[in-house]
Structure formats: structure tokens, C-alpha cells
Design a protein around this motif. Structure first.
Motif, PDB file in Angstrom:
ATOM      1  N   ASP A  15       0.807  -1.219   0.000  1.00 20.44           N
ATOM      2  CA  ASP A  15       0.000   0.000   0.000  1.00 20.44           C
ATOM      3  C   ASP A  15       0.843   1.273   0.000  1.00 20.44           C
ATOM      4  O   ASP A  15       0.341   2.363   0.207  1.00 20.44           O
ATOM      5  CB  ASP A  15      -0.962   0.016   1.180  1.00 20.44           C
ATOM      6  CG  ASP A  15      -0.267   0.034   2.530  1.00 20.44           C
ATOM      7  OD1 ASP A  15       0.987   0.017   2.573  1.00 20.44           O
ATOM      8  OD2 ASP A  15      -0.974   0.056   3.550  1.00 20.44           O
ATOM      9  N   LYS A  17       3.303   2.096   2.077  1.00 21.86           N
ATOM     10  CA  LYS A  17       3.794   2.492   3.387  1.00 21.86           C
ATOM     11  C   LYS A  17       5.089   1.750   3.712  1.00 21.86           C
ATOM     12  O   LYS A  17       5.334   0.656   3.235  1.00 21.86           O
ATOM     13  CB  LYS A  17       2.755   2.197   4.462  1.00 21.86           C
ATOM     14  CG  LYS A  17       1.539   3.098   4.382  1.00 21.86           C
ATOM     15  CD  LYS A  17       0.594   2.815   5.537  1.00 21.86           C
ATOM     16  CE  LYS A  17      -0.533   3.797   5.585  1.00 21.86           C
ATOM     17  NZ  LYS A  17      -1.542   3.611   4.585  1.00 21.86           N
ATOM     18  N   GLN A  39       4.033   6.992   4.801  1.00 23.40           N
ATOM     19  CA  GLN A  39       3.397   6.867   3.487  1.00 23.40           C
ATOM     20  C   GLN A  39       4.354   7.452   2.465  1.00 23.40           C
ATOM     21  O   GLN A  39       4.632   8.637   2.470  1.00 23.40           O
ATOM     22  CB  GLN A  39       2.065   7.603   3.440  1.00 23.40           C
ATOM     23  CG  GLN A  39       1.352   7.490   2.104  1.00 23.40           C
ATOM     24  CD  GLN A  39       0.853   6.077   1.829  1.00 23.40           C
ATOM     25  OE1 GLN A  39       0.311   5.428   2.707  1.00 23.40           O
ATOM     26  NE2 GLN A  39       1.050   5.609   0.618  1.00 23.40           N
ATOM     27  N   THR A  41       4.264   6.641  -1.170  1.00 22.87           N
ATOM     28  CA  THR A  41       3.694   6.824  -2.498  1.00 22.87           C
ATOM     29  C   THR A  41       2.507   7.778  -2.452  1.00 22.87           C
ATOM     30  O   THR A  41       1.948   8.042  -1.388  1.00 22.87           O
ATOM     31  CB  THR A  41       3.271   5.468  -3.084  1.00 22.87           C
ATOM     32  OG1 THR A  41       2.309   4.867  -2.227  1.00 22.87           O
ATOM     33  CG2 THR A  41       4.467   4.538  -3.226  1.00 22.87           C
ATOM     34  N   GLU A  42       2.135   8.285  -3.624  1.00 24.17           N
ATOM     35  CA  GLU A  42       1.031   9.248  -3.706  1.00 24.17           C
ATOM     36  C   GLU A  42      -0.317   8.621  -3.367  1.00 24.17           C
ATOM     37  O   GLU A  42      -1.201   9.277  -2.840  1.00 24.17           O
ATOM     38  CB  GLU A  42       0.986   9.863  -5.109  1.00 24.17           C
ATOM     39  CG  GLU A  42       2.255  10.608  -5.486  1.00 24.17           C
ATOM     40  CD  GLU A  42       2.583  11.738  -4.527  1.00 24.17           C
ATOM     41  OE1 GLU A  42       1.664  12.469  -4.116  1.00 24.17           O
ATOM     42  OE2 GLU A  42       3.767  11.874  -4.164  1.00 24.17           O
ATOM     43  N   THR A  43      -0.485   7.348  -3.721  1.00 26.10           N
ATOM     44  CA  THR A  43      -1.731   6.650  -3.403  1.00 26.10           C
ATOM     45  C   THR A  43      -1.399   5.350  -2.698  1.00 26.10           C
ATOM     46  O   THR A  43      -0.260   4.896  -2.704  1.00 26.10           O
ATOM     47  CB  THR A  43      -2.537   6.329  -4.686  1.00 26.10           C
ATOM     48  OG1 THR A  43      -1.832   5.345  -5.427  1.00 26.10           O
ATOM     49  CG2 THR A  43      -2.747   7.567  -5.535  1.00 26.10           C
ATOM     50  N   ASN A  44      -2.390   4.722  -2.131  1.00 20.92           N
ATOM     51  CA  ASN A  44      -2.146   3.455  -1.431  1.00 20.92           C
ATOM     52  C   ASN A  44      -2.288   2.257  -2.363  1.00 20.92           C
ATOM     53  O   ASN A  44      -2.433   1.135  -1.905  1.00 20.92           O
ATOM     54  CB  ASN A  44      -3.057   3.322  -0.209  1.00 20.92           C
ATOM     55  CG  ASN A  44      -4.521   3.303  -0.582  1.00 20.92           C
ATOM     56  OD1 ASN A  44      -4.884   3.401  -1.750  1.00 20.92           O
ATOM     57  ND2 ASN A  44      -5.361   3.191   0.422  1.00 20.92           N
ATOM     58  N   THR A  45      -2.240   2.489  -3.673  1.00 21.52           N
ATOM     59  CA  THR A  45      -2.307   1.384  -4.637  1.00 21.52           C
ATOM     60  C   THR A  45      -0.960   1.120  -5.300  1.00 21.52           C
ATOM     61  O   THR A  45      -0.854   0.248  -6.153  1.00 21.52           O
ATOM     62  CB  THR A  45      -3.349   1.681  -5.731  1.00 21.52           C
ATOM     63  OG1 THR A  45      -2.975   2.878  -6.416  1.00 21.52           O
ATOM     64  CG2 THR A  45      -4.737   1.836  -5.134  1.00 21.52           C
ATOM     65  N   ASP A  65       9.282   2.891  -5.647  1.00 23.05           N
ATOM     66  CA  ASP A  65       7.942   2.347  -5.809  1.00 23.05           C
ATOM     67  C   ASP A  65       7.760   1.735  -7.196  1.00 23.05           C
ATOM     68  O   ASP A  65       8.659   1.785  -8.030  1.00 23.05           O
ATOM     69  CB  ASP A  65       6.878   3.403  -5.512  1.00 23.05           C
ATOM     70  CG  ASP A  65       6.832   4.544  -6.516  1.00 23.05           C
ATOM     71  OD1 ASP A  65       7.133   4.337  -7.708  1.00 23.05           O
ATOM     72  OD2 ASP A  65       6.466   5.662  -6.115  1.00 23.05           O
ATOM     73  N   GLU A  67       6.162   2.664  -9.692  1.00 27.72           N
ATOM     74  CA  GLU A  67       5.969   3.577 -10.806  1.00 27.72           C
ATOM     75  C   GLU A  67       7.234   4.338 -11.168  1.00 27.72           C
ATOM     76  O   GLU A  67       7.188   5.367 -11.832  1.00 27.72           O
ATOM     77  CB  GLU A  67       4.831   4.552 -10.504  1.00 27.72           C
ATOM     78  CG  GLU A  67       3.483   3.854 -10.481  1.00 27.72           C
ATOM     79  CD  GLU A  67       2.333   4.821 -10.545  1.00 27.72           C
ATOM     80  OE1 GLU A  67       2.508   6.017 -10.218  1.00 27.72           O
ATOM     81  OE2 GLU A  67       1.243   4.372 -10.929  1.00 27.72           O
TER      82      GLU A  67
END
Length: 122
Positions: A15, A17, A39, A41-45, A65, A67
Motif C-alpha cells: 500500500d 507504506k 506513506q 507513495t502518492e496513493t495506497n495502490t 515504488d 511507478e
């Protein structure tokens, strides 16, 4: 995962984190707000793919990450200092699978799942 300053281990999650563990106690490290869960990344996906601590600035953890981003995390304070974006390949950004820094913390190397290697002067 990455081993850092004495008795510290960080582990990334799917996620986005990063958890910071105390290797002596086996518990999550804490600050004034509770357990250190950062946290990145920009989103938890977006999953965390790789992590690496700097040599000279032991509290700085680099986190990659899925991406193509590399995030600079202050493991003492539990917050993100900044990010850099990897090179775009054909359709999208390649996910980074491994990170390494040289002994002087001058260069950051990132190995991608596609076999490409990226290098930054940090």
C-alpha cells in the motif's frame, strides 16, 4: 527491506507504506505520534519495491515504488523529504526492483525489472 542505523530495519508494503522496526526489541519504532509508519507513495495502490539507507546520513532511507519513483525518507522523523522520477520507457515508467548507493553517497543506482539501470548524482 533495508537495514539501517544500528538496530533499524525498514520494510515496504503493497500500500506504499514503510514500517520502521527496532531489531533489538522486535517492535515498531515510535516517535511522539506513535509507531513510525511512513506513506511514501502518492496513493495506497502503488507498492514499495526496494529500500536502501544512505551511508553518511544514516537516518535517510531511499524507497522505490512500482511507478519508477525514488522517495527520500527521514527515518528519524518519519516523514518524506522529497522524490525523484525515473526515466520513462516506451509506454510507461519501469518499476525499480533494487537500489544501491556508492560509499560516498554521491551516486544512486536503480535496477529496473526491464533490465535497465538508472543512475543519479545525489
Amino acid at each position: 527491506i533495508a537495514f539501517g542505523k544500528p538496530h533499524t530495519l525498514v520494510a515496504g508494503r503493497k500500500d506504499g507504506k514503510v514500517l520502521e522496526w527496532d531489531m533489538q526489541t522486535g517492535f515498531l519504532m515510535k516517535n511522539e505520534h506513535g509507531p513510525i509508519v511512513m506513506q511514501c507513495t502518492e496513493t495506497n495502490t502503488i507498492a514499495v519495491q526496494a529500500a536502501r539507507f544512505l551511508h553518511k546520513m544514516e537516518s535517510i532511507c531511499l524507497v522505490a515504488d512500482g511507478e519508477g519513483n525514488v522517495h527520500f525518507i527521514d527515518s528519524d522523523g518519519g516523514h518524506k523529504l522529497g522524490s525523484i522520477r525515473g526515466k520513462k520507457r516506451n509506454v510507461g515508467y519501469s518499476d525499480i526492483q533494487s537500489l544501491e548507493v556508492d560509499q560516498t553517497d554521491s551516486f544512486l543506482f536503480a535496477g529496473e525489472s526491464s533490465g535497465w539501470l538508472q543512475m543519479w548524482d545525489v
